[in-house]
Design a protein around this motif. Sequence first.
Motif, PDB file in Angstrom:
ATOM      1  N   TYR A  36       0.852  -1.177   0.000  1.00 61.54           N
ATOM      2  CA  TYR A  36       0.000   0.000   0.000  1.00 61.54           C
ATOM      3  C   TYR A  36       0.888   1.227   0.000  1.00 61.54           C
ATOM      4  O   TYR A  36       1.987   1.238   0.568  1.00 61.54           O
ATOM      5  CB  TYR A  36      -0.899   0.033   1.236  1.00 61.54           C
ATOM      6  CG  TYR A  36      -2.127  -0.836   1.151  1.00 61.54           C
ATOM      7  CD1 TYR A  36      -2.058  -2.203   1.411  1.00 61.54           C
ATOM      8  CD2 TYR A  36      -3.365  -0.306   0.799  1.00 61.54           C
ATOM      9  CE1 TYR A  36      -3.176  -3.006   1.322  1.00 61.54           C
ATOM     10  CE2 TYR A  36      -4.498  -1.099   0.721  1.00 61.54           C
ATOM     11  CZ  TYR A  36      -4.389  -2.445   0.981  1.00 61.54           C
ATOM     12  OH  TYR A  36      -5.502  -3.237   0.891  1.00 61.54           O
ATOM     13  N   LYS A  38       0.896   5.448   0.823  1.00 62.75           N
ATOM     14  CA  LYS A  38       0.128   6.425   1.600  1.00 62.75           C
ATOM     15  C   LYS A  38       0.765   7.803   1.497  1.00 62.75           C
ATOM     16  O   LYS A  38       1.950   7.980   1.814  1.00 62.75           O
ATOM     17  CB  LYS A  38       0.053   5.993   3.070  1.00 62.75           C
ATOM     18  CG  LYS A  38      -0.810   6.917   3.926  1.00 62.75           C
ATOM     19  CD  LYS A  38      -0.819   6.487   5.363  1.00 62.75           C
ATOM     20  CE  LYS A  38      -1.693   7.416   6.199  1.00 62.75           C
ATOM     21  NZ  LYS A  38      -1.313   8.830   6.119  1.00 62.75           N
ATOM     22  N   ALA A  41      -1.989  12.770   5.178  1.00 64.40           N
ATOM     23  CA  ALA A  41      -3.396  13.160   5.370  1.00 64.40           C
ATOM     24  C   ALA A  41      -4.357  12.394   4.456  1.00 64.40           C
ATOM     25  O   ALA A  41      -5.486  12.846   4.218  1.00 64.40           O
ATOM     26  CB  ALA A  41      -3.585  14.662   5.186  1.00 64.40           C
ATOM     27  N   GLU A  42      -3.904  11.257   3.921  1.00 66.83           N
ATOM     28  CA  GLU A  42      -4.801  10.413   3.131  1.00 66.83           C
ATOM     29  C   GLU A  42      -4.729   8.983   3.663  1.00 66.83           C
ATOM     30  O   GLU A  42      -3.788   8.606   4.379  1.00 66.83           O
ATOM     31  CB  GLU A  42      -4.397  10.410   1.653  1.00 66.83           C
ATOM     32  CG  GLU A  42      -4.570  11.755   0.964  1.00 66.83           C
ATOM     33  CD  GLU A  42      -4.235  11.668  -0.516  1.00 66.83           C
ATOM     34  OE1 GLU A  42      -4.136  12.745  -1.137  1.00 66.83           O
ATOM     35  OE2 GLU A  42      -4.062  10.551  -1.039  1.00 66.83           O
ATOM     36  N   GLY A  43      -5.711   8.176   3.299  1.00 67.27           N
ATOM     37  CA  GLY A  43      -5.658   6.770   3.657  1.00 67.27           C
ATOM     38  C   GLY A  43      -4.735   5.996   2.731  1.00 67.27           C
ATOM     39  O   GLY A  43      -4.418   6.451   1.637  1.00 67.27           O
ATOM     40  N   PRO A  44      -4.277   4.814   3.154  1.00 66.92           N
ATOM     41  CA  PRO A  44      -3.450   3.975   2.272  1.00 66.92           C
ATOM     42  C   PRO A  44      -4.231   3.578   1.019  1.00 66.92           C
ATOM     43  O   PRO A  44      -5.436   3.330   1.076  1.00 66.92           O
ATOM     44  CB  PRO A  44      -3.158   2.742   3.138  1.00 66.92           C
ATOM     45  CG  PRO A  44      -3.397   3.176   4.550  1.00 66.92           C
ATOM     46  CD  PRO A  44      -4.493   4.198   4.475  1.00 66.92           C
ATOM     47  N   PHE A  46      -4.145   0.827  -2.304  1.00 65.01           N
ATOM     48  CA  PHE A  46      -3.565  -0.427  -2.773  1.00 65.01           C
ATOM     49  C   PHE A  46      -2.682  -0.192  -3.993  1.00 65.01           C
ATOM     50  O   PHE A  46      -3.026   0.560  -4.893  1.00 65.01           O
ATOM     51  CB  PHE A  46      -4.685  -1.408  -3.115  1.00 65.01           C
ATOM     52  CG  PHE A  46      -4.217  -2.658  -3.792  1.00 65.01           C
ATOM     53  CD1 PHE A  46      -4.423  -2.837  -5.145  1.00 65.01           C
ATOM     54  CD2 PHE A  46      -3.563  -3.637  -3.077  1.00 65.01           C
ATOM     55  CE1 PHE A  46      -3.994  -3.977  -5.789  1.00 65.01           C
ATOM     56  CE2 PHE A  46      -3.117  -4.786  -3.709  1.00 65.01           C
ATOM     57  CZ  PHE A  46      -3.335  -4.966  -5.059  1.00 65.01           C
ATOM     58  N   PHE A  89       3.552   0.771   2.762  1.00 66.15           N
ATOM     59  CA  PHE A  89       3.283  -0.242   3.766  1.00 66.15           C
ATOM     60  C   PHE A  89       3.231  -1.613   3.116  1.00 66.15           C
ATOM     61  O   PHE A  89       2.568  -1.816   2.094  1.00 66.15           O
ATOM     62  CB  PHE A  89       1.935   0.008   4.455  1.00 66.15           C
ATOM     63  CG  PHE A  89       1.921   1.189   5.381  1.00 66.15           C
ATOM     64  CD1 PHE A  89       1.466   2.424   4.947  1.00 66.15           C
ATOM     65  CD2 PHE A  89       2.351   1.062   6.692  1.00 66.15           C
ATOM     66  CE1 PHE A  89       1.442   3.519   5.800  1.00 66.15           C
ATOM     67  CE2 PHE A  89       2.332   2.148   7.555  1.00 66.15           C
ATOM     68  CZ  PHE A  89       1.879   3.374   7.110  1.00 66.15           C
TER      69      PHE A  89
ATOM     70  N   PHE B  90      -8.544   4.698  10.827  1.00 67.72           N
ATOM     71  CA  PHE B  90      -8.893   4.516   9.426  1.00 67.72           C
ATOM     72  C   PHE B  90     -10.013   3.498   9.299  1.00 67.72           C
ATOM     73  O   PHE B  90      -9.969   2.420   9.907  1.00 67.72           O
ATOM     74  CB  PHE B  90      -7.697   4.010   8.618  1.00 67.72           C
ATOM     75  CG  PHE B  90      -6.610   5.021   8.414  1.00 67.72           C
ATOM     76  CD1 PHE B  90      -5.498   5.034   9.232  1.00 67.72           C
ATOM     77  CD2 PHE B  90      -6.712   5.950   7.393  1.00 67.72           C
ATOM     78  CE1 PHE B  90      -4.494   5.969   9.044  1.00 67.72           C
ATOM     79  CE2 PHE B  90      -5.714   6.890   7.195  1.00 67.72           C
ATOM     80  CZ  PHE B  90      -4.609   6.902   8.020  1.00 67.72           C
ATOM     81  N   GLY B 108     -10.429   4.760   3.934  1.00 65.74           N
ATOM     82  CA  GLY B 108     -10.871   6.137   4.031  1.00 65.74           C
ATOM     83  C   GLY B 108      -9.687   7.049   4.334  1.00 65.74           C
ATOM     84  O   GLY B 108      -8.573   6.575   4.532  1.00 65.74           O
ATOM     85  N   PRO B 109      -9.912   8.360   4.397  1.00 68.62           N
ATOM     86  CA  PRO B 109      -8.821   9.316   4.579  1.00 68.62           C
ATOM     87  C   PRO B 109      -8.303   9.395   6.004  1.00 68.62           C
ATOM     88  O   PRO B 109      -7.275  10.016   6.246  1.00 68.62           O
ATOM     89  CB  PRO B 109      -9.452  10.650   4.157  1.00 68.62           C
ATOM     90  CG  PRO B 109     -10.903  10.467   4.450  1.00 68.62           C
ATOM     91  CD  PRO B 109     -11.211   9.022   4.178  1.00 68.62           C
TER      92      PRO B 109
END
Lengths: 115, 116
Positions: A36, A38, A41-44, A46, A89, B90, B108-109
């Motif tokens: 992943y 990242k 300030a964002e999610g991981p 894929f 990750f 998350f 999500g963020p």
Amino acid sequence: DQQVKQNSPSLSVQEGRISILNCDYTNSMFDYFLWYKKYPAEGPTFLISISSIKDKNEDGRFTVFLNKSAKHLSLHIVPSQPGDSAVYFCAAKRYSGAGSYQLTFGKGTKLSVIP
Amino acid sequence: DTAVSQTPKYLVTQMGNDKSIKCEQNLGHDTMYWYKQDSKKFLKIMFSYNNKELIINETVPNRFSPKSPDKAHLNLHINSLELGDSAVYFCASSQDWASGATNEQFFGPGTRLTVL
């Protein structure tokens, strides 16, 4: 008990060169491995995955290699681009009972690609 | 058109308070998850829900309770907040958890929770 380890917290690479991110695991029950990416300030998100029965999977500039006997996998990015700068990750999937699967994540490696 | 959304993005609160974080996915996925990323940057699974049933519950305090009103939502309720609860949380979702597929999860963020 870290079952998935990324021993390099950071890596700097020149633009155009190859980036190699490493990951080690201890649990033989893992049957799938994922990478992943990242941004702050964002999610991981894929990136690429590999089954435990394979030793290589390639998708464009990204290739993941799996050495099952060494319990080691690596992500190769070539050529590296400044937009690849992010935290990467490593994650491993295993069956956790009652029909469910679980992802175990490493601590991440921060890649910086220098223009 | 956000696939997995969380609200709020930031949450600052006092110790002892009760708070909730909401999560929604519009991907039609079967399973939703909550992860906690602590100060050491480890991303650890807390819960997962499939068809409104809890299928993973790691060793988290019972002050944390997931609530799923429907397949598209998994909210996280936290009672009696403690300093150690400060982290980024998350939400994630995936499809076909039982098929042995890649189980790629969409995240999500994140919600940054700070307990003072």
